[in-house]
Motif scaffolding. Sequence first.
Motif, short mmCIF file in Angstrom:
data_model
loop_
_atom_site.label_atom_id
_atom_site.label_comp_id
_atom_site.label_asym_id
_atom_site.label_seq_id
_atom_site.Cartn_x
_atom_site.Cartn_y
_atom_site.Cartn_z
N MET A 1 0.17 -11.92 7.58
CA MET A 1 -1.23 -11.70 7.93
C MET A 1 -1.88 -10.58 7.11
O MET A 1 -3.12 -10.49 7.07
N THR A 2 -1.08 -9.75 6.43
CA THR A 2 -1.64 -8.63 5.68
C THR A 2 -1.65 -8.82 4.18
O THR A 2 -2.29 -8.06 3.46
N GLY A 3 -0.92 -9.82 3.68
CA GLY A 3 -0.86 -10.01 2.24
C GLY A 3 0.45 -10.64 1.80
O GLY A 3 1.13 -11.31 2.59
N ARG A 4 0.80 -10.41 0.54
CA ARG A 4 1.98 -11.05 -0.05
C ARG A 4 2.96 -10.00 -0.58
O ARG A 4 2.58 -8.88 -0.90
N ILE A 5 4.22 -10.43 -0.69
CA ILE A 5 5.24 -9.62 -1.35
C ILE A 5 6.30 -10.55 -1.90
O ILE A 5 6.49 -11.67 -1.40
N GLN A 6 6.99 -10.10 -2.95
CA GLN A 6 8.06 -10.88 -3.54
C GLN A 6 9.39 -10.57 -2.86
O GLN A 6 9.62 -9.47 -2.36
N LEU A 7 10.28 -11.58 -2.85
CA LEU A 7 11.66 -11.42 -2.40
C LEU A 7 12.57 -11.65 -3.60
O LEU A 7 12.40 -12.65 -4.32
N TYR A 8 13.52 -10.76 -3.82
CA TYR A 8 14.45 -10.92 -4.93
C TYR A 8 15.73 -11.57 -4.45
O TYR A 8 16.37 -11.09 -3.52
N VAL A 9 16.10 -12.68 -5.09
CA VAL A 9 17.30 -13.43 -4.74
C VAL A 9 18.45 -12.93 -5.63
O VAL A 9 18.52 -13.24 -6.83
N LYS B 1 0.83 -1.21 0.00
CA LYS B 1 0.00 0.00 0.00
C LYS B 1 0.86 1.26 0.00
O LYS B 1 0.56 2.24 -0.70
N THR B 2 1.96 1.24 0.78
CA THR B 2 2.83 2.42 0.88
C THR B 2 3.44 2.79 -0.46
O THR B 2 3.55 3.97 -0.82
N PHE B 3 3.83 1.76 -1.25
CA PHE B 3 4.55 2.02 -2.50
C PHE B 3 3.71 1.82 -3.75
O PHE B 3 4.24 1.79 -4.86
N GLU B 4 2.38 1.70 -3.59
CA GLU B 4 1.54 1.36 -4.74
C GLU B 4 1.59 2.41 -5.84
O GLU B 4 1.40 2.09 -7.01
N ASN B 5 1.85 3.66 -5.49
CA ASN B 5 1.87 4.73 -6.50
C ASN B 5 3.27 5.13 -6.95
O ASN B 5 3.42 6.11 -7.69
N GLN B 6 4.28 4.38 -6.52
CA GLN B 6 5.66 4.70 -6.91
C GLN B 6 6.14 3.74 -8.00
O GLN B 6 6.09 2.53 -7.83
N SER B 7 6.61 4.29 -9.09
CA SER B 7 7.10 3.48 -10.21
C SER B 7 8.47 2.92 -9.90
O SER B 7 9.13 3.31 -8.92
N LYS B 8 8.92 2.02 -10.77
CA LYS B 8 10.27 1.45 -10.65
C LYS B 8 11.33 2.56 -10.66
O LYS B 8 12.24 2.58 -9.81
N ALA B 9 11.18 3.50 -11.57
CA ALA B 9 12.15 4.59 -11.69
C ALA B 9 12.15 5.46 -10.43
O ALA B 9 13.21 5.89 -9.95
N GLU B 10 10.98 5.76 -9.91
CA GLU B 10 10.88 6.61 -8.71
C GLU B 10 11.51 5.93 -7.50
O GLU B 10 12.19 6.58 -6.69
N GLY C 1 10.68 -5.31 -13.47
CA GLY C 1 10.31 -4.80 -14.78
C GLY C 1 8.85 -5.05 -15.09
O GLY C 1 8.23 -4.31 -15.87
N LYS C 2 8.26 -6.07 -14.49
CA LYS C 2 6.84 -6.36 -14.70
C LYS C 2 5.95 -5.51 -13.80
O LYS C 2 4.72 -5.60 -13.89
N GLY C 3 6.58 -4.74 -12.91
CA GLY C 3 5.79 -3.85 -12.05
C GLY C 3 5.51 -4.38 -10.66
O GLY C 3 4.78 -3.74 -9.89
N ASP C 4 6.08 -5.56 -10.31
CA ASP C 4 5.82 -6.14 -8.99
C ASP C 4 6.79 -5.59 -7.95
O ASP C 4 8.00 -5.54 -8.16
N LEU C 5 6.23 -5.19 -6.79
CA LEU C 5 7.07 -4.72 -5.69
C LEU C 5 7.82 -5.91 -5.10
O LEU C 5 7.29 -7.02 -5.02
N TYR C 6 9.06 -5.71 -4.68
CA TYR C 6 9.81 -6.79 -4.04
C TYR C 6 10.75 -6.24 -2.99
O TYR C 6 11.01 -5.02 -2.90
N VAL C 7 11.24 -7.16 -2.15
CA VAL C 7 12.29 -6.85 -1.19
C VAL C 7 13.58 -7.48 -1.69
O VAL C 7 13.64 -8.70 -1.89
#
Length: 501
Positions: free
Chosen positions: A87-95, A50-59, A127-133
Amino acid sequence: MTDQTQAQTAQDENQLITQRLEKLQAIKDSGKNPYPNTFRPKNYCGDLQKTFENQSKAEIEAGEKVQVSVAGRVMLNRGSFIVIQDMTGRIQLYVDRKNLPSETLDTIKSLDLGDIVAVNGYIGRSGKGDLYVHIEDFELLTKSLRPLPDKFHGLADTEARYRNRHVDLIMNEESRRTFTIRSQVIAGIRKFMLNERFMEVETPMMHPIPGGAVARPFITHHNALDMELYLRIAPELYLKRLVVGGFERVFEINRSFRNEGVSARHNPEFTMIEFYQAYADYKDLMDLTERLFNELATDILGTTELSYQGESISLKAPFARVPMTKAIEMYAENFDMAKIADRDYLADYVKNVLHQEVKDIFGVGKLQTIIFEETAEHKLRQPTFITEYPAETSPLARRNDENPEITDRFELFIGGREMANGFSELNDPIDQAERFRQQVAEKDAGDDEAMHFDADFIEALEYGLPPTAGTGIGIDRLVMLLSDSASIRDVILFPHMRRKD
């Protein structure tokens, strides 16, 4: 599923469990703890989305690195990206295979779906637009030994979902949403009642005499006192004693128990709220109930216009208010309203048209109630208060001043189901004692659900109950409505089931 398929599925699962046990042993042999309790996440997956939903990859990449710390269950493993869920949802982790230590990469490589992991890193967007850690530090917190169900089908078997609610909650986002709504409903009810100056109380769950409703109780035995006790079927009689004692507005969110059938609408253990207000009548509590339903829907769903099982339902006040006999006129087919008070005609209609049992002790009011329940209840789709219930079937409600054969009582129906039951309370101890005697006569005639005579409650009334109204609302059914759930088992975390054997 055939016996052969079941056997093959069990064999495959056992092989997977064996493989996971071998991985667990390898972790132990390396000197590591496969179940550490040292990590404290500082962020939640859903909050980050939710915090980063409006921030693009470039931003995101243009600013300073945002360090985060998350933990969750591995739900997908896509090689370079792992999806975890908390408990709040999902996020990707980048290896980051170029920069992570080989030991960390080995741990990640050995992961199984269902393992619980901890990650420190910084926020990025693919690049596909998915937020990750972007993983910087990684730790296995819990090794899962049982494989999760197929990711595309989850727990397809409804009974398996109820018996294995923990797995259902892992796999089914809709189930998690339903029980989040349930929690919000209970919190919302409590907030609403406290704002109305009601005081929350607790009353006994084991009663020497079952009372407060017409239902069959569960019976238990207290060894030290050597006496039979009954699991409560309702808290009503105790709550009204508190009003006698001077607590003029009380409520209890309670667990009650009724030894009756199990169905899509009934569970032997259920949750409801009962509340009592001195110096009020049933009309005041109809107004209050409307406001409560309206506020809950608005706060939780953002609207009073709902879709329930494909049917549009509006919780916008005011709700319709219809006398019981009028509902019979509206919905009972081939019924002669000129004979609405003719016992012989009513008995014949119940027996030969509705094919229901008629006992000699049944009076006009009881027969009218049966006709209403069989012909009208299921047709009350939009919120409707049914009023003017017969005194014969309302043993705790105050008689109407103009017509003593009916009571100042309502039941609220939505989607063809009873949602609430309320009335102006009977505070005449002599009338109440006579109603109890009538209930005892019905019990002696074979009605297992009729009430006992409660002498202690009569004594309390003799001290003086102020003019009072009370209401009970089934929370399970209310959650069904707000979460669009077809069965009561969908909104109870651990519904009662038959034993597997």
